[in-house]
Design a protein around this motif. Structure first.
Motif, PDB file in Angstrom:
ATOM      1  N   MET A   1       0.842  -1.204   0.000  1.00  0.00           N
ATOM      2  CA  MET A   1       0.000   0.000   0.000  1.00  0.00           C
ATOM      3  C   MET A   1       0.873   1.248   0.000  1.00  0.00           C
ATOM      4  SD  MET A   1      -1.357  -0.159   3.947  1.00  0.00           S
ATOM      5  CE  MET A   1      -2.438   1.262   3.768  1.00  0.00           C
ATOM      6  N   ASP A   2       0.266   2.383  -0.233  1.00  0.00           N
ATOM      7  CA  ASP A   2       0.980   3.657  -0.174  1.00  0.00           C
ATOM      8  C   ASP A   2       1.553   3.830   1.245  1.00  0.00           C
ATOM      9  OD1 ASP A   2       1.021   6.680  -1.407  1.00  0.00           O
ATOM     10  OD2 ASP A   2       0.711   6.661   0.766  1.00  0.00           O
ATOM     11  N   GLY A   3       2.832   4.179   1.321  1.00  0.00           N
ATOM     12  CA  GLY A   3       3.507   4.235   2.615  1.00  0.00           C
ATOM     13  C   GLY A   3       2.983   5.321   3.542  1.00  0.00           C
TER      14      GLY A   3
ATOM     15  N   GLY B   1      15.565  -8.775  -8.716  1.00  0.00           N
ATOM     16  CA  GLY B   1      14.715  -7.875  -9.475  1.00  0.00           C
ATOM     17  C   GLY B   1      14.489  -6.478  -8.949  1.00  0.00           C
ATOM     18  N   HIS B   2      14.835  -6.124  -7.677  1.00  0.00           N
ATOM     19  CA  HIS B   2      14.603  -4.727  -7.298  1.00  0.00           C
ATOM     20  C   HIS B   2      15.708  -3.852  -7.869  1.00  0.00           C
ATOM     21  CE1 HIS B   2      13.702  -1.044  -5.266  1.00  0.00           C
ATOM     22  NE2 HIS B   2      12.524  -1.552  -4.975  1.00  0.00           N
ATOM     23  N   PRO B   3      15.316  -2.767  -8.590  1.00  0.00           N
ATOM     24  CA  PRO B   3      16.326  -1.977  -9.295  1.00  0.00           C
ATOM     25  C   PRO B   3      17.122  -1.025  -8.399  1.00  0.00           C
ATOM     26  CG  PRO B   3      14.129  -1.090  -9.700  1.00  0.00           C
ATOM     27  CD  PRO B   3      13.939  -2.337  -8.885  1.00  0.00           C
TER      28      PRO B   3
ATOM     29  N   MET C   1      18.058  -1.601  -4.831  1.00  0.00           N
ATOM     30  CA  MET C   1      18.290  -2.194  -3.514  1.00  0.00           C
ATOM     31  C   MET C   1      19.506  -1.542  -2.853  1.00  0.00           C
ATOM     32  SD  MET C   1      19.062  -6.118  -2.832  1.00  0.00           S
ATOM     33  CE  MET C   1      19.487  -6.705  -1.245  1.00  0.00           C
ATOM     34  N   GLN C   2      19.329  -1.186  -1.576  1.00  0.00           N
ATOM     35  CA  GLN C   2      20.408  -0.493  -0.855  1.00  0.00           C
ATOM     36  C   GLN C   2      21.374  -1.478  -0.215  1.00  0.00           C
ATOM     37  OE1 GLN C   2      19.175   2.146   2.258  1.00  0.00           O
ATOM     38  NE2 GLN C   2      19.168   3.754   0.712  1.00  0.00           N
ATOM     39  N   PRO C   3      22.618  -1.049   0.023  1.00  0.00           N
ATOM     40  CA  PRO C   3      23.491  -1.868   0.869  1.00  0.00           C
ATOM     41  C   PRO C   3      23.031  -1.750   2.323  1.00  0.00           C
ATOM     42  CG  PRO C   3      24.629   0.118   0.110  1.00  0.00           C
ATOM     43  CD  PRO C   3      23.278   0.127  -0.540  1.00  0.00           C
TER      44      PRO C   3
ATOM     45  N   GLY D   1      10.679  -1.226  -0.736  1.00  0.00           N
ATOM     46  CA  GLY D   1      11.392  -1.958  -1.788  1.00  0.00           C
ATOM     47  C   GLY D   1      11.626  -3.404  -1.379  1.00  0.00           C
ATOM     48  N   SER D   2      12.888  -3.829  -1.488  1.00  0.00           N
ATOM     49  CA  SER D   2      13.223  -5.240  -1.212  1.00  0.00           C
ATOM     50  C   SER D   2      13.368  -5.534   0.277  1.00  0.00           C
ATOM     51  CB  SER D   2      14.524  -5.595  -1.928  1.00  0.00           C
ATOM     52  OG  SER D   2      15.563  -4.772  -1.422  1.00  0.00           O
ATOM     53  N   GLY D   3      13.140  -4.543   1.135  1.00  0.00           N
ATOM     54  CA  GLY D   3      13.121  -4.807   2.584  1.00  0.00           C
ATOM     55  C   GLY D   3      14.458  -4.656   3.292  1.00  0.00           C
ATOM     56  N   THR D   4      15.388  -3.900   2.695  1.00  0.00           N
ATOM     57  CA  THR D   4      16.721  -3.764   3.307  1.00  0.00           C
ATOM     58  C   THR D   4      16.644  -3.156   4.706  1.00  0.00           C
ATOM     59  OG1 THR D   4      17.528  -3.359   1.076  1.00  0.00           O
ATOM     60  CG2 THR D   4      19.076  -2.940   2.865  1.00  0.00           C
ATOM     61  N   THR D   5      15.844  -2.112   4.873  1.00  0.00           N
ATOM     62  CA  THR D   5      15.733  -1.472   6.199  1.00  0.00           C
ATOM     63  C   THR D   5      15.199  -2.471   7.222  1.00  0.00           C
ATOM     64  OG1 THR D   5      15.198   0.600   5.077  1.00  0.00           O
ATOM     65  CG2 THR D   5      14.746   0.503   7.444  1.00  0.00           C
TER      66      THR D   5
ATOM     67  N   PHE E   1       6.156  -0.619   3.924  1.00  0.00           N
ATOM     68  CA  PHE E   1       5.088  -0.477   2.926  1.00  0.00           C
ATOM     69  C   PHE E   1       5.688  -0.234   1.554  1.00  0.00           C
ATOM     70  CE2 PHE E   1       4.016   1.344   7.038  1.00  0.00           C
ATOM     71  CZ  PHE E   1       2.925   0.574   7.392  1.00  0.00           C
ATOM     72  N   ASP E   2       5.053  -0.807   0.543  1.00  0.00           N
ATOM     73  CA  ASP E   2       5.456  -0.524  -0.842  1.00  0.00           C
ATOM     74  C   ASP E   2       4.234  -0.764  -1.714  1.00  0.00           C
ATOM     75  OD1 ASP E   2       8.539  -0.394  -2.235  1.00  0.00           O
ATOM     76  OD2 ASP E   2       6.835  -0.784  -3.557  1.00  0.00           O
ATOM     77  N   VAL E   3       4.184  -0.011  -2.829  1.00  0.00           N
ATOM     78  CA  VAL E   3       3.019  -0.154  -3.700  1.00  0.00           C
ATOM     79  C   VAL E   3       3.149  -1.320  -4.678  1.00  0.00           C
ATOM     80  CG1 VAL E   3       2.105   2.210  -3.627  1.00  0.00           C
ATOM     81  CG2 VAL E   3       4.024   1.688  -5.143  1.00  0.00           C
TER      82      VAL E   3
HETATM   83  C1  LIG Z   1      14.420   3.707  -4.071  1.00  0.00           C
HETATM   84  S1  LIG Z   1      13.327   2.376  -3.909  1.00  0.00           S
HETATM   85  C2  LIG Z   1      13.626   1.779  -2.277  1.00  0.00           C
HETATM   86  C3  LIG Z   1      14.578   0.619  -2.269  1.00  0.00           C
HETATM   87  C4  LIG Z   1      14.813   0.008  -0.910  1.00  0.00           C
HETATM   88  N1  LIG Z   1      15.484   0.924  -0.013  1.00  0.00           N
HETATM   89  C5  LIG Z   1      15.603  -1.308  -1.016  1.00  0.00           C
HETATM   90  O1  LIG Z   1      16.686  -1.428  -0.407  1.00  0.00           O
HETATM   91  O2  LIG Z   1      15.166  -2.185  -1.737  1.00  0.00           O
HETATM   92  C6  LIG Z   1      11.778   3.204  -3.757  1.00  0.00           C
HETATM   93  C7  LIG Z   1      10.590   2.298  -3.547  1.00  0.00           C
HETATM   94  O3  LIG Z   1       9.425   3.112  -3.307  1.00  0.00           O
HETATM   95  C8  LIG Z   1       8.299   2.411  -3.779  1.00  0.00           C
HETATM   96  N2  LIG Z   1       7.175   3.358  -3.890  1.00  0.00           N
HETATM   97  C9  LIG Z   1       6.850   4.211  -4.894  1.00  0.00           C
HETATM   98  N3  LIG Z   1       5.766   4.937  -4.563  1.00  0.00           N
HETATM   99  C10 LIG Z   1       5.389   4.522  -3.310  1.00  0.00           C
HETATM  100  C11 LIG Z   1       4.343   4.883  -2.424  1.00  0.00           C
HETATM  101  N4  LIG Z   1       3.443   5.822  -2.739  1.00  0.00           N
HETATM  102  N5  LIG Z   1       4.262   4.253  -1.219  1.00  0.00           N
HETATM  103  C12 LIG Z   1       5.144   3.280  -0.888  1.00  0.00           C
HETATM  104  N6  LIG Z   1       6.166   2.904  -1.701  1.00  0.00           N
HETATM  105  C13 LIG Z   1       6.282   3.507  -2.885  1.00  0.00           C
HETATM  106  C14 LIG Z   1       8.784   1.785  -5.081  1.00  0.00           C
HETATM  107  O4  LIG Z   1       7.982   0.694  -5.463  1.00  0.00           O
HETATM  108  C15 LIG Z   1      10.237   1.388  -4.713  1.00  0.00           C
HETATM  109  O5  LIG Z   1      10.307   0.043  -4.305  1.00  0.00           O
END
Ligand SMILES: C[S@@+](CC[C@H](N)C(=O)[O-])C[C@H]1O[C@@H](n2cnc3c(N)ncnc32)[C@H](O)[C@@H]1O
Length: 289
Positions: free
Chosen positions: A15-17, A211-213, A215-217, A241-245, A259-261
């Protein structure tokens, strides 16, 4: 949601964060750490143009302020991509991140701890020839309270060998004009826990997996989780995103909500978090829309 977090150590939702954070009790989050879509970056999850960036961030900052504890922090990792070039303009660097930092203080009432720099040792080449190679990102680190406590001891680093030599051979003396911190001759011995951490982080970019474009260290969220939270505190990533935090938070004994969309990223994060949360909870229950 809080009950799910306390039972399973974490909870993720597609969902929207900004709306996700509203499901949590007021003043329950100790740290919001995350990396929103970068301004002007063209990704499969859409483009947040610099011209509308503050408007896009506003609901996250509104919800974040309400849901953070009074002693809470928000850290936003972000990079200002360049504007598109045109016949008259070179591809200029957007100042929207600097504007966002100013708005966080002036409009939302957060207090700037620092704007830290993440130097990427293996930056991805952009091919642009209008400026130097793009090799850093910014971490906007803000406190809800004007007077904050940070656990610097938790993020100390080893001393450089030349610093140790300086300590061994150097005696600090008061200046004759009186403008000095040092009142009398003294030697300073190194802190056994290490040197003070720097406000610059150097390291490699994560290689893309699953697949996450973007992903953070792990070392990025780890620094801020260690510095601003204690065991069992709640850490939230509204752009998970991929849940790194979450992975960093659970590894350090904190609770996590993310949360992620994008459904695929939420599923990916859930698998990662389930592995670190000790197998508690079930994937289905954590992935509700
Ligand atoms: C820069 S990436 C984050 C990557 C993450 N830190 C990781 O290590 O994988 C930004 C993420 O924000 C998500 N996103 C975009 N709009 C959003 C929203 N309205 N609410 C929640 N997540 C959203 C995208 O799907 C994407 O996965």
């Amino acid at each position: 949601m809080l009950q799910e977090i306390s039972e399973n150590k974490y909870c993720v939702r597609q969902m929207d964060g900004s709306k996700g954070m509203l499901l949590l009790p007021d003043k329950s989050i100790k740290l919001i750490y995350g990396s929103p879509p970068y301004p002007n970056a063209e990704r499969d999850y859409g483009v947040w143009r610099a011209s509308e960036y503050i408007k896009k961030m506003a609901p996250f900052l509104d919800a974040g302020y309400t849901k953070l504890r009074d002693d809470g922090f928000i850290v936003i990792n972000v990079k200002a991509n360049r504007e598109k070039a045109s016949a008259k303009f070179a591809s200029k660097r957007s100042l929207i991140i600097e504007k966002l930092a100013i708005e966080m203080e002036e409009t939302w009432g957060f207090h700037c701890v620092d704007i830290e720099i993440w130097i990427k040792e293996n930056p991805v080449p952009t091919g642009l020839r209008v400026a130097c190679q793009d090799a850093y990102e910014q971490n906007l680190w803000f406190s809800k309270s004007p007077k904050w406590n940070i656990n610097l001891d938790a993020i100390r680093r080893p001393y450089e060998s030349h610093s140790v030599q300086t300590y061994e051979s150097y005696e600090y003396k008061p200046r004759s004009n009186g403008n000095t911190y040092v009142r009398k001759n003294k030697r300073i011995s190194p802190n056994p826990l290490g040197a003070l951490p720097k406000n610059v982080i150097c390291g490699g970019v994560s290689s893309r997996i699953d697949g996450h474009p973007a992903m953070q260290p792990l070392y990025l969220p780890e620094k801020y989780i260690k510095a601003t939270t204690s065991e069992n505190d709640l850490v939230v990533d509204p752009w998970m995103g991929s849940g790194t935090t979450g992975y960093a938070a659970l590894s350090l004994g904190r609770y996590f909500a993310g949360f992620d969309v994008v459904e695929e990223y939420v599923a990916q994060a859930n698998i990662r978090l389930l592995s670190i949360a000790g197998g508690v909870g079930n994937g289905e229950g954590h992935k509700t829309k």
